[in-house]
Design a protein around this motif. Structure first.
Motif, PDB file in Angstrom:
ATOM      1  N   ASP A   1       0.831  -1.206   0.000  1.00 61.73           N
ATOM      2  CA  ASP A   1       0.000   0.000   0.000  1.00 61.73           C
ATOM      3  C   ASP A   1       0.865   1.255   0.000  1.00 61.73           C
ATOM      4  OD1 ASP A   1      -2.401  -1.341  -0.088  1.00 61.73           O
ATOM      5  OD2 ASP A   1      -2.652  -1.400   2.088  1.00 61.73           O
ATOM      6  N   ARG A   2       1.911   1.252   0.835  1.00 62.08           N
ATOM      7  CA  ARG A   2       2.803   2.421   0.880  1.00 62.08           C
ATOM      8  C   ARG A   2       3.517   2.594  -0.457  1.00 62.08           C
ATOM      9  NH1 ARG A   2       4.065   0.517   6.183  1.00 62.08           N
ATOM     10  NH2 ARG A   2       5.928  -0.518   5.327  1.00 62.08           N
ATOM     11  N   LEU A   3       3.923   1.475  -1.061  1.00 62.40           N
ATOM     12  CA  LEU A   3       4.626   1.551  -2.347  1.00 62.40           C
ATOM     13  C   LEU A   3       3.732   2.125  -3.439  1.00 62.40           C
ATOM     14  CD1 LEU A   3       6.987   0.884  -4.267  1.00 62.40           C
ATOM     15  CD2 LEU A   3       6.049  -1.425  -4.466  1.00 62.40           C
ATOM     16  N   LEU A   4       2.509   1.620  -3.563  1.00 61.30           N
ATOM     17  CA  LEU A   4       1.610   2.062  -4.636  1.00 61.30           C
ATOM     18  C   LEU A   4       1.069   3.466  -4.370  1.00 61.30           C
ATOM     19  CD1 LEU A   4      -0.371  -1.248  -5.319  1.00 61.30           C
ATOM     20  CD2 LEU A   4       1.544  -0.288  -6.610  1.00 61.30           C
TER      21      LEU A   4
ATOM     22  N   GLU B   1       3.494   8.359  -8.211  1.00 60.88           N
ATOM     23  CA  GLU B   1       2.629   9.272  -8.947  1.00 60.88           C
ATOM     24  C   GLU B   1       1.989   8.608 -10.170  1.00 60.88           C
ATOM     25  OE1 GLU B   1       4.857  12.702  -9.969  1.00 60.88           O
ATOM     26  OE2 GLU B   1       5.039  13.438  -7.899  1.00 60.88           O
ATOM     27  N   ASP B   2       2.620   7.536 -10.684  1.00 55.26           N
ATOM     28  CA  ASP B   2       2.066   6.879 -11.863  1.00 55.26           C
ATOM     29  C   ASP B   2       0.938   5.912 -11.540  1.00 55.26           C
ATOM     30  OD1 ASP B   2       3.721   5.193 -10.523  1.00 55.26           O
ATOM     31  OD2 ASP B   2       4.825   4.474 -12.289  1.00 55.26           O
ATOM     32  N   VAL B   3       0.665   5.684 -10.247  1.00 53.86           N
ATOM     33  CA  VAL B   3      -0.433   4.816  -9.830  1.00 53.86           C
ATOM     34  C   VAL B   3      -1.538   5.682  -9.241  1.00 53.86           C
ATOM     35  CG1 VAL B   3      -1.147   2.892  -8.368  1.00 53.86           C
ATOM     36  CG2 VAL B   3       1.139   2.901  -9.386  1.00 53.86           C
ATOM     37  N   ASP B   4      -2.713   5.609  -9.821  1.00 56.74           N
ATOM     38  CA  ASP B   4      -3.833   6.433  -9.370  1.00 56.74           C
ATOM     39  C   ASP B   4      -4.624   5.771  -8.252  1.00 56.74           C
ATOM     40  OD1 ASP B   4      -5.697   8.663  -9.527  1.00 56.74           O
ATOM     41  OD2 ASP B   4      -7.086   7.234 -10.447  1.00 56.74           O
TER      42      ASP B   4
ATOM     43  N   LEU C   1       7.487   0.524 -13.593  1.00 60.88           N
ATOM     44  CA  LEU C   1       6.643   0.088 -12.485  1.00 60.88           C
ATOM     45  C   LEU C   1       6.731  -1.422 -12.296  1.00 60.88           C
ATOM     46  CD1 LEU C   1       4.491   0.630 -10.341  1.00 60.88           C
ATOM     47  CD2 LEU C   1       2.761   0.524 -12.147  1.00 60.88           C
ATOM     48  N   SER C   2       6.750  -2.168 -13.402  1.00 64.72           N
ATOM     49  CA  SER C   2       6.849  -3.624 -13.307  1.00 64.72           C
ATOM     50  C   SER C   2       8.162  -4.042 -12.654  1.00 64.72           C
ATOM     51  CB  SER C   2       6.735  -4.236 -14.703  1.00 64.72           C
ATOM     52  OG  SER C   2       6.906  -5.629 -14.669  1.00 64.72           O
TER      53      SER C   2
END
Length: 391
Positions: free
Chosen positions: A86-89, A93-96, A229-230
């Protein structure tokens, strides 16, 4: 008033002549209509098939599955790992947005057979509609995931002959079999899905669902952004896989490009059919009516007026053939779509009005080209020789 009356009488006389000539040769009438109908149907099927596959991408990955990323989690994923993810995502900024799901492969069985699909159970029902839209294909009436039944994808319901209110059995990898009622049939075009609420899952399986997948909505769907991101996600010990819908879109784009060749072949076949039908029948028509056309020339008809005498008949039959071809093409397109579909894919059933217009215009273009070519034949009619010939 007298001028309008004379004009109306002249139009009625010409209409009477055209109707007489058209119905005078009934075999030629039927051959022309059926030939043009086949040509129009081929063009309609070509463009309709392309649009049916092309529209899958937008409907499936923009309107139904509204996520861009799917992350597979390992069995070691626990509460601590969830906090880290959760903290990572949340920090990128690229994860909405993201949400947790239980996704597992199941076999769906009933008296009609068995099909394999995916069972999806959301961890949070409040955010479920942000990632997946459940709706009926006709009318787009929304479907609600209830605690007393499951929602299955439409192609799955067609293959198993299942309707709302029927029951199906779900068999997981541990050979556990549970029976559940079908509460709704949702629009879907790729893969088979069974959607179940966490309350119903716990009631049937005897244990609360454990999330093993994360669906994410991205702000950056570029190839470079997804690769970055991957790479970050796969470095985490609890992440097993990461996939993006961009690759699926590219696969369908390649399929559509290959299908364009099929469309070109169908159009060329339609053109050949239209040329053969119109050119052959018009040639026969002119040969059989040389004395009639020669008489018109003797009476003072110009070449253009004599040609229009034949062309109007051709255009009337062409329009009748186009109307029949559009109706025939609609039913043939449905047959081709249902026949060409794979088990895991359903083509779109909607047909745009532009397909009707394009098919009609292309067939008209074929007919006009044939008429232009036949104009040279009409000009070469020798009035003297034609008047001497015996019918």
């Amino acid at each position: 008033y007298v001028k309008n009356y004379d004009m109306n009488i002249t139009c009625l006389r010409f209409a009477n002549v055209y109707c007489r000539n058209i119905f005078r040769y009934k075999k030629r009438l039927l051959m022309t209509i059926f030939g043009i109908a086949g040509s129009t149907a081929l063009v309609f099927i070509g463009f309709g098939l392309r649009d049916s596959i092309h529209s899958i991408v937008g409907k499936q990955y923009d309107e139904i599955q509204k996520f861009d990323m799917q992350v597979g989690l390992k069995d070691s994923f626990g509460s601590t790992a969830r906090e880290e993810l959760d903290r990572l995502l949340d920090g990128r900024e690229d994860v909405d947005n993201h949400a947790y799901f239980l996704q597992k492969s199941v076999d769906i069985l009933n008296d009609s057979g068995m099909k394999s699909g995916s069972l999806l159970v959301p961890a949070d029902m409040d955010t479920f509609e942000q990632f997946i839209t459940l709706r009926e294909r006709r009318g787009h009436a929304p479907l609600t995931l209830r605690d007393d039944g499951v929602v299955i994808s439409e192609k799955l319901s067609m293959l198993l002959d299942v309707g709302v209110g029927d029951t199906v059995e779900l068999k997981d990898s541990d050979n556990r079999v549970v029976e559940c009622r079908v509460d709704g049939i949702t629009e879907n075009y790729v893969h088979h899905y069974v959607y179940m609420s966490p309350v119903l899952y716990e009631r049937l399986m005897g244990a609360a669902p454990v999330s093993n997948a994360v669906l994410g909505q991205l702000n950056d769907t570029s190839e470079a952004g997804e690769e970055a991101l991957s790479a970050v996600l796969l470095q985490q010990d609890y992440v097993g896989s990461a996939s993006f819908n961009t690759s699926l879109r590219d696969n369908f784009s390649d399929m559509i490009e290959a299908l364009n060749i099929v469309v070109v072949v169908l159009i060329l076949s339609a053109a050949a059919l239209a040329f053969v039908v119109l050119f052959s029948l018009t040639t026969i028509n002119i040969d059989e009516r040389k004395r009639e056309l020669a008489t018109l020339k003797v009476l003072g008809f110009y070449d253009k007026e004599t040609a229009m005498y034949i062309y109007r008949e051709n255009m009337i039959l062409t329009l009748l053939g186009i109307a029949a071809g559009l109706v025939l093409g609609f039913f043939l397109l449905l047959y081709v779509i249902t026949t060409a579909e794979m088990d895991m894919v359903m083509f779109a059933r909607s047909v745009g009005w532009t397909n009707y217009v394009i098919a009609a215009l292309i067939t008209l273009l074929f007919a006009l080209i044939v008429n232009v070519l036949m104009n040279f034949v009409i000009k070469k009619i020798d009035m003297v020789e034609s008047m001497k010939s015996v019918e």
